[in-house]
Write a protein that holds these residues in place. Structure first.
Motif, mmCIF file in Angstrom:
data_model
loop_
_atom_site.group_PDB
_atom_site.id
_atom_site.type_symbol
_atom_site.label_atom_id
_atom_site.label_comp_id
_atom_site.label_asym_id
_atom_site.label_seq_id
_atom_site.Cartn_x
_atom_site.Cartn_y
_atom_site.Cartn_z
ATOM 1 N N PRO A 1 7.402 -30.718 -4.557
ATOM 2 C CA PRO A 1 8.774 -30.511 -4.061
ATOM 3 C C PRO A 1 9.695 -31.616 -4.548
ATOM 4 C CG PRO A 1 7.444 -31.497 -2.340
ATOM 5 C CD PRO A 1 6.503 -31.220 -3.498
ATOM 6 N N ASP A 2 10.985 -31.306 -4.643
ATOM 7 C CA ASP A 2 11.935 -32.369 -4.926
ATOM 8 C C ASP A 2 12.442 -32.950 -3.611
ATOM 9 O OD1 ASP A 2 13.890 -30.620 -3.940
ATOM 10 O OD2 ASP A 2 14.587 -30.039 -5.931
ATOM 11 N N ALA A 3 13.244 -33.995 -3.700
ATOM 12 C CA ALA A 3 13.670 -34.715 -2.505
ATOM 13 C C ALA A 3 14.513 -33.844 -1.580
ATOM 14 C CB ALA A 3 14.444 -35.971 -2.903
ATOM 15 N N LEU A 4 15.365 -32.990 -2.138
ATOM 16 C CA LEU A 4 16.195 -32.135 -1.296
ATOM 17 C C LEU A 4 15.346 -31.128 -0.543
ATOM 18 C CD1 LEU A 4 18.989 -31.314 -0.308
ATOM 19 C CD2 LEU A 4 19.192 -29.825 -2.329
ATOM 20 N N ALA A 5 14.294 -30.613 -1.178
ATOM 21 C CA ALA A 5 13.396 -29.681 -0.495
ATOM 22 C C ALA A 5 12.712 -30.360 0.686
ATOM 23 C CB ALA A 5 12.356 -29.137 -1.475
ATOM 24 N N VAL A 6 12.276 -31.597 0.485
ATOM 25 C CA VAL A 6 11.681 -32.341 1.593
ATOM 26 C C VAL A 6 12.718 -32.573 2.678
ATOM 27 C CG1 VAL A 6 10.624 -34.539 2.265
ATOM 28 C CG2 VAL A 6 9.966 -33.445 0.115
ATOM 29 N N GLY A 7 13.940 -32.942 2.273
ATOM 30 C CA GLY A 7 15.003 -33.168 3.245
ATOM 31 C C GLY A 7 15.315 -31.927 4.059
ATOM 32 N N ARG A 8 15.395 -30.777 3.402
ATOM 33 C CA ARG A 8 15.675 -29.531 4.137
ATOM 34 C C ARG A 8 14.571 -29.215 5.134
ATOM 35 N NH1 ARG A 8 17.650 -26.021 -1.137
ATOM 36 N NH2 ARG A 8 19.881 -26.548 -1.049
ATOM 37 N N SER A 9 13.327 -29.454 4.743
ATOM 38 C CA SER A 9 12.215 -29.205 5.666
ATOM 39 C C SER A 9 12.291 -30.132 6.867
ATOM 40 C CB SER A 9 10.880 -29.406 4.938
ATOM 41 O OG SER A 9 10.711 -28.459 3.917
ATOM 42 N N ALA A 10 12.638 -31.398 6.614
ATOM 43 C CA ALA A 10 12.760 -32.353 7.715
ATOM 44 C C ALA A 10 13.880 -31.950 8.665
ATOM 45 C CB ALA A 10 13.001 -33.758 7.160
ATOM 46 N N VAL A 11 15.014 -31.552 8.113
ATOM 47 C CA VAL A 11 16.155 -31.164 8.947
ATOM 48 C C VAL A 11 15.854 -29.895 9.737
ATOM 49 C CG1 VAL A 11 18.572 -30.388 8.860
ATOM 50 C CG2 VAL A 11 17.825 -32.333 7.469
ATOM 51 N N SER A 12 15.034 -29.017 9.177
ATOM 52 C CA SER A 12 14.701 -27.780 9.891
ATOM 53 C C SER A 12 13.985 -28.049 11.206
ATOM 54 C CB SER A 12 13.846 -26.860 9.005
ATOM 55 O OG SER A 12 12.500 -27.315 8.911
ATOM 56 N N LEU A 13 13.361 -29.226 11.334
ATOM 57 C CA LEU A 13 12.656 -29.553 12.575
ATOM 58 C C LEU A 13 13.617 -29.727 13.743
ATOM 59 C CD1 LEU A 13 9.952 -32.069 11.283
ATOM 60 C CD2 LEU A 13 9.689 -29.639 11.812
ATOM 61 N N LEU A 14 14.898 -29.953 13.467
ATOM 62 C CA LEU A 14 15.870 -30.105 14.550
ATOM 63 C C LEU A 14 16.090 -28.802 15.297
ATOM 64 C CD1 LEU A 14 18.669 -32.320 12.932
ATOM 65 C CD2 LEU A 14 16.539 -33.020 14.023
ATOM 66 N N THR A 15 15.881 -27.686 14.623
ATOM 67 C CA THR A 15 16.171 -26.396 15.234
ATOM 68 C C THR A 15 14.950 -25.499 15.387
ATOM 69 O OG1 THR A 15 16.787 -25.534 13.039
ATOM 70 C CG2 THR A 15 18.554 -26.408 14.410
ATOM 71 N N ARG A 16 13.805 -25.927 14.858
ATOM 72 C CA ARG A 16 12.601 -25.107 14.947
ATOM 73 C C ARG A 16 11.893 -25.337 16.273
ATOM 74 N NH1 ARG A 16 10.216 -23.036 10.366
ATOM 75 N NH2 ARG A 16 8.751 -22.146 11.871
ATOM 76 N N GLY A 17 12.360 -24.651 17.322
ATOM 77 C CA GLY A 17 11.766 -24.809 18.641
ATOM 78 C C GLY A 17 10.319 -24.361 18.708
ATOM 79 N N ASP A 18 9.921 -23.445 17.797
ATOM 80 C CA ASP A 18 8.554 -22.952 17.815
ATOM 81 C C ASP A 18 7.561 -24.018 17.382
ATOM 82 O OD1 ASP A 18 9.835 -22.726 15.280
ATOM 83 O OD2 ASP A 18 8.158 -21.539 14.541
ATOM 84 N N ARG A 19 8.046 -25.131 16.829
ATOM 85 C CA ARG A 19 7.168 -26.214 16.400
ATOM 86 C C ARG A 19 7.316 -27.456 17.266
ATOM 87 N NH1 ARG A 19 7.019 -26.260 9.767
ATOM 88 N NH2 ARG A 19 6.100 -24.210 9.534
ATOM 89 N N ALA A 20 7.993 -27.327 18.389
ATOM 90 C CA ALA A 20 8.292 -28.487 19.223
ATOM 91 C C ALA A 20 7.041 -29.192 19.719
ATOM 92 C CB ALA A 20 9.156 -28.065 20.408
ATOM 93 N N SER A 21 5.958 -28.446 19.927
ATOM 94 C CA SER A 21 4.745 -29.052 20.477
ATOM 95 C C SER A 21 3.887 -29.742 19.428
ATOM 96 C CB SER A 21 3.908 -27.985 21.190
ATOM 97 O OG SER A 21 3.473 -27.001 20.265
ATOM 98 N N GLN A 22 4.234 -29.578 18.141
ATOM 99 C CA GLN A 22 3.428 -30.143 17.072
ATOM 100 C C GLN A 22 3.866 -31.570 16.763
ATOM 101 O OE1 GLN A 22 3.959 -26.137 14.577
ATOM 102 N NE2 GLN A 22 2.581 -27.564 13.549
ATOM 103 N N SER A 23 2.921 -32.483 16.773
ATOM 104 C CA SER A 23 3.243 -33.851 16.380
ATOM 105 C C SER A 23 3.229 -33.983 14.858
ATOM 106 C CB SER A 23 2.259 -34.842 16.996
ATOM 107 O OG SER A 23 0.915 -34.516 16.631
ATOM 108 N N ILE A 24 2.384 -33.209 14.182
ATOM 109 C CA ILE A 24 2.287 -33.211 12.724
ATOM 110 C C ILE A 24 2.685 -31.828 12.216
ATOM 111 C CG2 ILE A 24 0.833 -33.659 10.715
ATOM 112 C CD1 ILE A 24 0.702 -36.047 12.447
#
Length: 268
Positions: free
Chosen positions: A208-231
């Motif tokens: 992945p390029d840096a922007l792809a990693v950044g978009r994935s990281a930012v998606s964690l702000l709104t992905r409630g279905d992953r809230a319980s995952q530490s990793i």
């Protein structure tokens, strides 16, 4: 006044903004409509960041020394608090470039140096920035970004695998301990090297390029279905451009904060 300029609008802080991945996180946050406080050492890389996003009113830079220990982290937290803008998220992209070589060929002190450079700063930053996030009247996120081969040995880069594995455990511990503060701590585990201008000529297609990693990281702000995952494993599915900005979410938070303050004054 635009949302990005409103000093009450919760923003996101990016540690290591001058690095390749930090650059991508800053870009993804601005793309998603979030005000950004980019933190990094003063120098060419931060200058390049400022120049690249020169037309983005939502970007603010904070030049600060690298975090090595609690004292550095406490100083940074105080600087951020003095700026007066509430935080909604912190993204920590800190680390040193991996050095090739077998662990067996290095003195034991080398691994200690790597842990002090690539792990301890994350703990110090979390100790002082998590309470700052908890001061807000809104849900908050703290996102660590981890490198590849933390679950198995990386041939020729064993020290990076050891420190990466320690980062995963740190993220799990912080995820549990920060729950009481009302802050969600997660680690985005990027299991492939990131394609950068320096390694692009040898990069594999799936990196992945840096922007792809950044978009994935930012998606964690709104992905409630992953809230319980530490990793959370990095996935190309989460690296698509956002379908909507974070502005609506920030606006709702702003109104909630305003309501809480009105209520607080009324009950005083």
């Amino acid at each position: 006044m635009s949302l990005s300029r409103n000093s009450l609008t919760p923003g996101a802080l990016v540690l290591g903004a001058g690095g390749n991945v930090g650059f991508g996180v800053v870009g993804a946050l601005l793309e998603a409509g979030s005000p950004v406080l980019a933190v990094g050492r003063e120098g060419p890389r931060m200058s390049a960041l400022a120049e690249h996003f020169d037309d983005e009113p939502g970007l603010d830079l904070l030049h600060a020394p690298c975090i090595h220990d609690d004292r550095d982290a406490a100083r940074l937290a105080e600087q951020v608090r003095e700026r007066g803008r509430p935080l909604r998220a912190v993204f920590a992209s800190m680390g040193t470039p991996p050095q090739s070589g077998r662990l067996l060929d290095r003195p034991a002190s080398f691994l200690l140096e790597r842990l002090e450079a690539d792990l301890i700063p994350h703990l110090a930053a979390a100790r002082h920035l998590l309470p700052l996030l908890a001061e807000g009247q809104h849900a908050a996120n703290y996102v660590l970004i981890g490198g590849p081969y933390a679950e198995r040995g990386w041939s020729g880069y064993g020290h990076a695998s050891v420190t990466g594995a320690a980062m995963r455990m740190l993220a799990q511990v912080l995820h549990e301990e920060a729950h009481a503060l009302g802050v969600r701590v997660q680690l985005l585990s990027v299991d492939k090297p990131v394609c950068t201008p320096e390694n692009a000529i040898n990069a594999c297609a799936e990196w992945p390029d840096a922007l792809a990693v950044g978009r994935s990281a930012v998606s964690l702000l709104t992905r409630g279905d992953r809230a319980s995952q530490s990793i959370v494993p990095w996935s190309a599915r989460d690296a698509r451009p956002p379908e909507q900005t974070l502005a609506c979410d920030f606006e709702e938070t702003l109104w909630a904060v305003a309501g809480a303050r009105r209520n607080g004054r009324a009950s005083a």
